[in-house]
Design a protein around this motif. Structure first.
Motif, PDB file in Angstrom:
ATOM      1  N   THR A   9     -12.999 -53.435   7.446  1.00 38.99           N
ATOM      2  CA  THR A   9     -14.211 -52.797   7.949  1.00 38.99           C
ATOM      3  C   THR A   9     -15.445 -53.677   7.794  1.00 38.99           C
ATOM      4  OG1 THR A   9     -13.255 -50.651   7.397  1.00 38.99           O
ATOM      5  CG2 THR A   9     -15.622 -50.716   7.734  1.00 38.99           C
ATOM      6  N   ASP A  10     -15.633 -54.277   6.629  1.00 35.92           N
ATOM      7  CA  ASP A  10     -16.818 -55.106   6.404  1.00 35.92           C
ATOM      8  C   ASP A  10     -16.866 -56.286   7.368  1.00 35.92           C
ATOM      9  OD1 ASP A  10     -17.623 -53.414   4.383  1.00 35.92           O
ATOM     10  OD2 ASP A  10     -16.870 -54.683   2.759  1.00 35.92           O
ATOM     11  N   GLU A  11     -15.717 -56.916   7.576  1.00 32.71           N
ATOM     12  CA  GLU A  11     -15.670 -58.052   8.501  1.00 32.71           C
ATOM     13  C   GLU A  11     -15.864 -57.604   9.946  1.00 32.71           C
ATOM     14  OE1 GLU A  11     -12.619 -61.026   8.209  1.00 32.71           O
ATOM     15  OE2 GLU A  11     -12.681 -60.985   6.019  1.00 32.71           O
ATOM     16  N   GLU A  13     -17.735 -55.047  10.933  1.00 34.57           N
ATOM     17  CA  GLU A  13     -19.181 -54.839  11.087  1.00 34.57           C
ATOM     18  C   GLU A  13     -19.912 -56.167  11.168  1.00 34.57           C
ATOM     19  OE1 GLU A  13     -21.460 -52.011   8.858  1.00 34.57           O
ATOM     20  OE2 GLU A  13     -19.781 -50.599   8.795  1.00 34.57           O
ATOM     21  N   ALA A  14     -19.489 -57.148  10.373  1.00 39.00           N
ATOM     22  CA  ALA A  14     -20.119 -58.472  10.405  1.00 39.00           C
ATOM     23  C   ALA A  14     -19.926 -59.123  11.779  1.00 39.00           C
ATOM     24  CB  ALA A  14     -19.549 -59.359   9.303  1.00 39.00           C
ATOM     25  N   THR A  41     -16.727 -49.097  14.509  1.00 35.17           N
ATOM     26  CA  THR A  41     -17.177 -49.950  13.403  1.00 35.17           C
ATOM     27  C   THR A  41     -17.843 -51.208  13.952  1.00 35.17           C
ATOM     28  OG1 THR A  41     -15.418 -49.107  11.990  1.00 35.17           O
ATOM     29  CG2 THR A  41     -16.437 -51.186  11.330  1.00 35.17           C
ATOM     30  N   GLU A 142      -6.798 -50.538   4.910  1.00 38.26           N
ATOM     31  CA  GLU A 142      -7.405 -51.530   5.783  1.00 38.26           C
ATOM     32  C   GLU A 142      -6.376 -52.608   6.105  1.00 38.26           C
ATOM     33  OE1 GLU A 142     -12.072 -51.404   5.652  1.00 38.26           O
ATOM     34  OE2 GLU A 142     -11.220 -52.979   4.419  1.00 38.26           O
TER      35      GLU A 142
END
Length: 162
Positions: A9-11, A13-14, A41, A142
């Motif tokens: 998820t973080d990647e 969004e990045a 996302t 994930e």
């Protein structure tokens, strides 16, 4: 065309922030991928880069949601075309393509003709297969996704060549 593996998820969004930093009014982004792939996302990251009012959630039940710009940039129009049957139903949404950035989930083959510039980005997100028919993405750990970005038309000519 450019492909990359996104770990979570973080990647995702990045990647959306990276993509959003390149977008301007009149741009169209068409997102394709199965349920739970990360389309919303990615859009959340795009919205963050554009500096629009949030929160950005899936527009499944409203079909299109406009997120006004908080600064001098373009608004973000987030479309879920899954339940639309044809381009006429899309016209009924009265989307301002020229002054907004439009991100359309499930829009492949339906919305590209709406681009006044004749240019758009297609983002295909693939997640691991084999989860079965009873797959619930909210329960899934994930997993990496493969994201492929292809530019079409003069605006994106050669922009995502590897």
């Amino acid at each position: 065309m450019s492909s990359r593996v996104v770990a979570g998820t973080d990647e995702m969004e990045a990647l959306g922030r990276e993509l959003g930093a390149q977008l301007r009014a009149g741009d169209l982004v068409v997102l394709t991928g199965p349920l739970g792939a990360g389309k919303t996302t990615l859009t959340r990251g795009i919205g963050e880069a554009l500096g629009v009012r949030g929160p950005i959630t899936s527009p499944t039940f409203v079909l299109a949601r406009t997120h006004p710009a908080l600064g001098g940039g373009p608004d973000l129009v987030h479309v879920d075309a899954y339940r639309l049957g044809n381009a006429l139903e899309l016209d009924d949404l009265d989307i301002d393509y020229d002054t907004s950035v439009v991100v359309a989930e499930w829009g492949h083959g339906l919305i590209e003709s709406e681009s006044s510039s004749g240019s758009w980005l297609e983002v295909v997100i693939a997640r691991p297969e084999g989860a079965g028919d009873d797959f619930d993405p909210s329960d899934a750990p994930e997993e990496p996704r493969t994201v492929t970005i292809t530019g079409f038309g003069p605006r994106w000519k050669d922009a995502f060549d590897e």
